[in-house]
Design an enzyme around this catalytic site. Structure first.
Site, PDB file in Angstrom:
ATOM      1  N   LYS A   1     -52.690  62.343  71.714  1.00  9.36           N
ATOM      2  CA  LYS A   1     -51.582  61.537  71.187  1.00  9.36           C
ATOM      3  C   LYS A   1     -50.241  62.118  71.596  1.00  9.36           C
ATOM      4  CE  LYS A   1     -49.753  62.388  67.431  1.00  9.36           C
ATOM      5  NZ  LYS A   1     -48.528  63.050  66.898  1.00  9.36           N
TER       6      LYS A   1
ATOM      7  N   LYS B   1     -39.328  68.786  70.012  1.00 11.65           N
ATOM      8  CA  LYS B   1     -40.733  69.032  69.663  1.00 11.65           C
ATOM      9  C   LYS B   1     -41.651  68.627  70.808  1.00 11.65           C
ATOM     10  CE  LYS B   1     -44.540  69.945  67.573  1.00 11.65           C
ATOM     11  NZ  LYS B   1     -45.043  69.282  66.379  1.00 11.65           N
TER      12      LYS B   1
END
Length: 284
Positions: free
Chosen positions: A236, A167
């Site tokens: 993030k 991911k």
């Protein structure tokens, strides 16, 4: 099937609604109860209560701290797990955090699948997500009926933690593409070509990735398009990518430049805006 969803943010809420509308029995827990109520599903008072009510527990939270907080404590996910329950961890978090959560889940005789997703809210609504799953293949087979309601593709990529790694690799490309697209549109505008004209060409060119298609409204009409992926979450992600790169010794010069730009955009007050607002920052 009965599925518990822990976390009713943009993606978690969309997944809960999609599952419910596709015929699954769904119970939702979210710290802010109103967001859980908005899904139309049954409501749990705690993460423990949600986990205890289902054979599949789908977790979708914003960051590592939120994930570990949701799993831990007397009212956490782990406390409610029964032997044999499968936890599907879809959050974008550090691979080491995934492995720690898997250890906690395993202590209860349950199993965790590391299963982050690629796709936006509209793709959830269409059942067109891509799952990248780490963990035992046999347990993936057990939860496929639920995942198939949400996904176009489900890839088994290895052991627990592998999903998080893949991911972050995917998001490295997504965030680089977001910056490249933003720069291209600003360049053309500064040179006198309208944004919509440039976008029409890009959307029908060699760079017409699915991202270019589904982000079109956000780039062309930023004041009207809903926030699908905020810039503070992009920052993030890029921080997680940097941490992993440092840990494994990978050189990531393009990602570093993208992170610098995103952090600057967030500092300029655009953190809550959609990631397409990077073009607004670059045009300012």
């Amino acid at each position: 099937m009965r599925v518990a969803v822990v976390g009713a943010g943009r993606m978690g809420a969309a997944m809960a609604i999609r599952l419910r509308e596709s015929g699954a029995e769904v119970v939702v827990y979210n710290r802010t109860r109103d967001k859980a109520v908005a899904t139309g599903a049954a409501i749990a008072g705690t993460a423990r209560e949600a986990a205890a009510s289902a054979d599949t527990v789908l977790v979708s939270l914003a960051d590592d701290a939120a994930v570990l907080g949701a799993y831990s404590g007397p009212d956490g996910v782990v406390a409610g797990l029964r032997a044999g329950t499968v936890v599907v961890e879809t959050s974008t978090i550090d691979p080491d955090t995934v492995r720690r959560a898997a250890e906690l889940v395993g202590e209860r005789g349950a199993v965790l699948l590391d299963a982050p997703v690629s796709g936006s809210v509209p793709l959830v609504q269409q059942g067109q997500l891509t799952f990248m799953v780490g963990g035992p293949a046999a347990d993936l087979d057990r939860v496929r009926p639920a995942l198939d309601l949400l996904a176009k593709q489900v890839f088994h990529v290895g052991q627990v933690g592998s999903g998080a790694v893949v991911k972050l690799a995917v998001n490295t490309v997504v965030h680089a593409l977001n910056q490249a697209l933003s720069e291209a549109l600003v360049l053309a505008e500064r040179a006198g070509v309208p944004r919509t004209t440039t976008y029409e060409v890009l959307a029908n060119s060699a760079v017409a990735a699915p991202f270019v298609a589904y982000k079109r409204a956000a780039f062309e009409r930023p004041e009207q398009a809903p926030v699908a992926f905020s810039l503070d979450l992009v920052a993030k992600d890029l921080g997680l990518i940097r941490q992993l790169a440092e840990r494994v010794g990978a050189e990531m010069p393009q990602s570093a430049v993208t992170r610098e730009t995103v952090v600057a955009a967030v500092a300029a007050g655009l953190g809550a805006a959609d990631m397409a607002a990077l073009s607004t920052y670059l045009a300012s």
